[in-house]
Design a protein around this motif. Sequence first.
Motif, PDB file in Angstrom:
ATOM      1  N   THR A 114       0.848  -1.202   0.000  1.00 54.77           N
ATOM      2  CA  THR A 114       0.000   0.000   0.000  1.00 54.77           C
ATOM      3  C   THR A 114       0.882   1.251   0.000  1.00 54.77           C
ATOM      4  OG1 THR A 114      -1.756  -1.132   1.183  1.00 54.77           O
ATOM      5  CG2 THR A 114      -1.794   1.258   1.279  1.00 54.77           C
ATOM      6  N   ASP A 132      -7.518   7.361   5.789  1.00 57.33           N
ATOM      7  CA  ASP A 132      -8.780   7.248   6.531  1.00 57.33           C
ATOM      8  C   ASP A 132      -8.764   8.225   7.713  1.00 57.33           C
ATOM      9  OD1 ASP A 132      -7.541   6.097   8.766  1.00 57.33           O
ATOM     10  OD2 ASP A 132      -7.999   4.037   8.173  1.00 57.33           O
ATOM     11  N   LEU A 138      -5.513   4.521   2.651  1.00 61.06           N
ATOM     12  CA  LEU A 138      -6.632   3.661   2.245  1.00 61.06           C
ATOM     13  C   LEU A 138      -6.094   2.450   1.480  1.00 61.06           C
ATOM     14  CD1 LEU A 138      -9.622   5.867   1.043  1.00 61.06           C
ATOM     15  CD2 LEU A 138      -8.991   5.131   3.337  1.00 61.06           C
ATOM     16  N   TYR A 139      -6.760   1.321   1.643  1.00 64.42           N
ATOM     17  CA  TYR A 139      -6.331   0.095   0.969  1.00 64.42           C
ATOM     18  C   TYR A 139      -6.627   0.216  -0.527  1.00 64.42           C
ATOM     19  CZ  TYR A 139      -5.636  -4.863   0.150  1.00 64.42           C
ATOM     20  OH  TYR A 139      -5.169  -6.069  -0.301  1.00 64.42           O
ATOM     21  N   SER A 196     -17.566   5.950   3.462  1.00 67.70           N
ATOM     22  CA  SER A 196     -16.610   5.851   2.344  1.00 67.70           C
ATOM     23  C   SER A 196     -15.243   6.442   2.705  1.00 67.70           C
ATOM     24  CB  SER A 196     -17.166   6.537   1.097  1.00 67.70           C
ATOM     25  OG  SER A 196     -17.366   7.896   1.396  1.00 67.70           O
ATOM     26  N   GLY A 199     -12.724   3.704   3.242  1.00 68.61           N
ATOM     27  CA  GLY A 199     -12.333   2.752   2.202  1.00 68.61           C
ATOM     28  C   GLY A 199     -12.746   1.334   2.572  1.00 68.61           C
ATOM     29  N   ASP A 200     -12.003   0.360   2.053  1.00 65.42           N
ATOM     30  CA  ASP A 200     -12.347  -1.054   2.278  1.00 65.42           C
ATOM     31  C   ASP A 200     -11.841  -1.490   3.657  1.00 65.42           C
ATOM     32  OD1 ASP A 200     -13.355  -0.934  -0.244  1.00 65.42           O
ATOM     33  OD2 ASP A 200     -11.848  -2.221  -1.168  1.00 65.42           O
TER      34      ASP A 200
END
Length: 304
Positions: A114, A132, A138-139, A196, A199-200
């Motif tokens: 990342t 984040d 973020l991933y 959002s 992220g994931d």
Amino acid sequence: MPTEPDFAGARHVFRFAPSPNGRLHLGHALSALLNADLAKASGGRLLLRLEDIDTARCTPALVETMLEDLAWLGIPFEAPVRLQSRHMGDYERALEALRGAGLVYPAFGTRGETRRIASLFQEREGRPWPRDPDGALLYPGLDKDLAPAERERRIASGEPHAWRLDMAAALGRVSEPLAFEEWGQGAPVPVPAEPSLWGDVVLARADTPTSYHLAVTLDDALQGVTDVVRGADLLPSTSVHRLLQALLGLPVPRYRHHRLILADDGLKLSKSRGDTALAELRVAGRSPADIRRMVGLSGHGEEP
Ligand code: GLU
């Protein structure tokens, strides 16, 4: 204007949910005492949950010390205490439901990968890779679209992975904009949820079948918690919890994110700092009433 929120309706259920990975400090004391005061003021219930999913850091000895500190403060928690490590099956089932709905994926990328992608992005685009609300990159999610057979092969070969929420797919499943109610002193304020920004997010790790976000959201629902009262540092996380509630069909509690107690240098208290640890204050001769004063709670149900 009322000084406390309206407690009409069904019986309120409060909880204090520390992670036993260190000693309790004054910040925890504020949270625990405020929950106790609000439970008392509303004639509600007061639960204690130890969030010990990280079994390497949350040792039985720390659990014991935490329970001793809380007993000394004299907070009347209901028995039994819920230890998350004893309920991994509940979290696995929720994860399985999300997996079945195609909303989580096995993520094989490392932090180093990342970081590399983020710095390449910065070089090419001249702007930083997004982070984040906790400041983590973020991933990138490059493995989100792996073919099922390839995923299975990599999992079967023992490749380390986490299970991440496919944020775009998850947001596609919720029909209306999500929000939650923030109750301070007085009327509630609607807060739009912004999951959002995260992220994931990780929902489970290879060695732990859950994560903070999944376990806390599920437990608040399973324990019938109506009022989540916790530190302001967790306000951004509530957006993720609100999304998980929508995806898993869980009730939405109301929230109150209270002020944090900062150290003299203005930094957040941490479990590694001895000076504000309850155990040390106790040994130094402070009483539970002193602790109430030190965290700025004078009478019952009050938060200046
Ligand atoms: N276990 C979390 C912590 O100690 C708090 C969870 C919560 O109150 O929602 O930071």
